[in-house]
Structures are given as C-alpha cells and as structure tokens.
Design an enzyme around this catalytic site. Structure first.
Site, short mmCIF file in Angstrom:
data_model
loop_
_atom_site.label_atom_id
_atom_site.label_comp_id
_atom_site.label_asym_id
_atom_site.label_seq_id
_atom_site.Cartn_x
_atom_site.Cartn_y
_atom_site.Cartn_z
N SER A 102 -10.99 -4.20 3.24
CA SER A 102 -10.96 -4.63 1.84
C SER A 102 -10.38 -3.55 0.93
O SER A 102 -9.22 -3.19 1.04
CB SER A 102 -12.36 -5.04 1.41
OG SER A 102 -12.35 -5.67 0.15
N ASP A 241 -6.98 -6.52 -4.50
CA ASP A 241 -7.30 -5.40 -3.63
C ASP A 241 -6.62 -5.60 -2.27
O ASP A 241 -5.82 -6.52 -2.10
CB ASP A 241 -8.82 -5.21 -3.49
CG ASP A 241 -9.49 -6.35 -2.75
OD1 ASP A 241 -8.91 -7.45 -2.72
OD2 ASP A 241 -10.59 -6.15 -2.22
#
Length: 444
Positions: A102, A241
């Site tokens: 992530s 992200d």
C-alpha cells in the site's frame, strides 16, 4: 484465537525478512490453495501487484505455491488493489490476491486476499490458512497441478468499470486535473480514466522504476500535487497511494482535502439528491467537525476501529453504504465492494460538476478541528498499555481537555508504531499535549 501472520490488512513486512520471503510466500499460497480445495475441486485465483521490484519475486512464489496445490492462476500484472477485487468478481474467480504494501516504501511488501465476491475475507478464513501453514505440504500429483496464464487487458477492463460509476449525463470537459499515482499500481490507469471522461490531465507520479513507489509523491506525500496544481493552474488535484485504494484531493487554490472532508461531501451530495443516508461509518480518527456537520444534516456518524476492514464490518452490520477513514480510504458499497481511490475521486468530481460548484465552495462550511498525530516507534514485544508513565500522562491530558477535545492512543495495525492523536480547537494546545504524551510513551 490470535492470528500469527495476518494483520489488519493481510500479511506485510520487509522483503527478505520473515514472513515476506519467497519460501514463506510459496508455502502461504500452497496453504491457501489447500483451503480453497476443501470446497472447490479446481479453484482459480487472480494475482495482481503494485510496482515494487519485489513484486516479480513474490508473484512467482505465489504462482508456484498455488499450482503445487492444484490451483489455476491468472496473472493481472500491475493493477490497483480495488481493480483486483473487481476482476475477481467479474471473472468469477475463487479468490483475488494482491501483492502490495500500500502506502509503505519499496523495501516493504505484502500479500492480501479478496473473496470471490471481491470483499475482504473474515478472520475465520485467515485462521484456517494459518492452521494449514502449520501442516506438512500436500503437493498435488502431476496430473492435478495448476496452470497459469495472463488476463488480456486487465487494466482496460478496470478502466471501463471505473468510468461506469460516473454519470453518463455528465462530463469532465473543460476541467484540468493533476493526477498523482504515487509511481504505483494506477500509473497506467488513473490518467486514462480522467482523460476518457473529458478532462485535461497532467500526470505526475506515473513513472515507476520499482524503487520509487510512494517516494515523495502520492496520497501520503501530497506536497508535490499541491505544487503541480498551483503551477499549472489546475482545477483539481487527485493523489492516490501505491495500490490506489486511498485518496487525497486538492482544489484550485492548492488546499488539501483529506478523507474526512471527502466522506462528508459524498454524504451531502446524496442528501442533496434526495437519497436516504441513515448513517455514515468513520473511525476513531474521524474529525469532530465532520461528525458535527453530519449531525446538522440529520446523519449519524458511527466510529469503528481504525482500518478499512473494521469500517466495512460496521457498514455490513448496519446495512449502510458510506464509510471511510481520514487517510482517504473511502467506501461507497453501491459503487464497489472495497475502498477505491479512483472511484471515490470520480464521485467527488461528479458531485462538484453536478452542483456547479468547486471543491472549495462545496466544502466551505466544513472546517476541520486541528488534529496533531505523533508516531512513536515501538520495540519488539513492547506493551504500551503497561507503561505507567504514559497512562498517568493520558489521564492528566484527558482531564485538562474535558469536553473540548479528544485523545486517541493506539498501536498501528501495519507498522511497529504507537500513534498518539490529540484533537482540540486550538492547534498549539493540541500539539503540546500530543508531544507530551509521545514523550511519556518514550520515557516508559
């Protein structure tokens, strides 16, 4: 029963250190395959990844592990986490697998899973996998080994899905948008989505090299986006992200909007169109100003633990549709089964276009209370709850704040950090108390 390997968002760590090693990941895939075969004779799993250099190695390990258990594999290549969730459902696969850490830097990586419905899997499933990991491997015989193939145009399929969530009656023509994909999984997808809906797009953070994911770009480092929006006189900035499941946005003046504000906007937009919004799920970190704004609109805010899986669980329990985190994980369950940064951005832009107002105008009456967050690194095995210095300081600060603020101290679910947050109407006061508590945490 406590989980040994799984955290709040799959299994994550530093590459080359347990558990993110090729031998463990192969064993993990083999164990998952065995669990799948308890209910399905010939399962098929999809595997997507972000742009970390370690993704190649882990992808190969997963492929081998699944094939050795008699499970077929479909490789998607670089694809946002929500894209894997969507294609798992659309392709009628047994399971979706994402290789990503992530928003973390490139030395980290992780493995997470989606059900056949494109949803997060329950704790019981993760415990079953961990139990299978502790058993001896049961390799499939040669005739039963799994196969592997690539899905053609996985990115294009996901692009069309994202666009389908934007009203066909609206367009982004005449709108200039800066898109920052954090050199991550959406680098080849996000600019196309907005361009194909009519926007003039300037792309930054779209040149991955395997090592630069999330480095000074993206939703966790929005300064680059703010500068680009101002320099290019853009109308909006969109920051994702590394795996594109979280969102931050910037208006024409360069002001940054986090997940709390955007969540309120999504709820307010639905209310303005006469839709029923009985409640919204936030987290313990959701800003008090958003809670008050929702309350003024007659909408209840319920706080879940931090982590999108807990927001999802609360939404499912209450049968509500909207939820999210301050970090930018936003959930609209009538649009997608999981948090999706691209789809969330489209819903925000759709609200602004439909209302004929800029992002700044749309949210002008919502002013967040100052919130100061300090991270304190935890040592292995350190029990912060047993720290009497911190506990005494916590009681003192809570007494001083009274009803004029909030304090939240919690351990991160993905990193060895203690997060100390203080929220009150005075920024200096919030900072003073947050650092006071952080010092107490270090002293203990």
């Amino acid at each position: 029963m406590a989980r040994k390997y799984f955290g709040t968002d799959g299994i994550r760590g530093t590459v080359g250190q347990a558990p993110i090693t090729p031998d463990f990941v192969l064993r993990l895939a083999h164990a998952v395959g065995r669990v799948l075969r308890r209910t399905e004779e010939r399962p098929t799993v999809l595997i997507g990844k972000d742009t970390r250099i370690s993704g190649y190695m882990l992808e190969s390990a997963l492929e081998s592990g699944f094939n050795s258990a008699g499970v077929d594999v479909v490789l998607l290549g670089p694809l946002p986490t929500p894209g894997v969730a969507y294609l798992t459902r659309a392709q009628r696969a047994s399971l979706g697998v994402v290789i990503s850490a992530s928003h973390n830097a490139y030395p980290d990586n992780g493995i997470k899973f989606f059900s056949a419905q494109g949803t997060k899997l329950p704790d019981e499933w993760e415990l079953a996998v961990e139990a299978a990991l502790d058993e001896a491997p049961a390799w499939a015989d040669s005739a039963s080994l799994g196969k592997a193939r690539r899905l053609e145009d996985a990115a294009g399929r996901y692009i069309e899905f994202c666009k389908s969530t934007f009203s066909q009656d609206l367009t982004l023509k005449g709108t200039k948008i800066v898109v920052d994909a954090a050199h991550g999984a959406a680098y080849h997808i996000a600019p196309k989505v907005f361009h194909e809906l009519g926007a003039e797009v300037l792309a930054i953070g779209c040149s991955p090299d395997g090592l630069n994911i999330n480095h000074q770009v993206g939703a966790t480092h929005p300064d680059a986006l703010v500068r680009a929006v101002r320099a290019n006189r853009a109308d909006y900035g969109v920051a994702l992200d590394g795996d594109a499941d979280r969102l931050q946005m910037v208006d024409a003046a360069g002001r940054l909007y986090n997940g709390d504000e955007l969540l309120y906007l999504l709820a307010a937009d639905r209310l303005s169109r006469g839709e029923n919004v009985p409640g919204v799920v936030g987290t313990l970190m959701t800003n008090m100003a958003v809670e008050l704004a929702l309350k003024a609109d007659g909408v209840e805010l319920v706080r879940a633990k931090v982590g999108d899986r807990y927001v999802l669980e609360e939404l499912a329990r209450r049968r509500w549709l909207l939820g999210g985190e301050s970090s930018g994980h936003l959930l609209a369950l009538d649009r997608h089964t999981t948090g999706d940064g691209l789809i969330s951005a489209l819903q925000v832009l759709q609200a602004c276009v439909r209302g004929g107002r800029s992002l700044a105008r749309t949210l002008e009456h919502v002013r967040l209370f100052p919130q100061v967050l300090v991270n304190v690194r935890l040592l292995p095995g350190q029990d912060w709850k047993a720290n009497t210095v911190l506990q005494d300081a916590l009681k003192s600060v809570e007494a001083e704040l009274g009803t004029q603020g909030r304090v939240l101290v919690r351990a991160s679910g993905t990193e060895p950090l203690l997060r100390v947050m203080v929220e009150t109407s005075d920024a200096d006061r919030a900072s003073h108390f947050a650092h006071q508590l952080a010092d107490a945490a270090r002293a203990g």
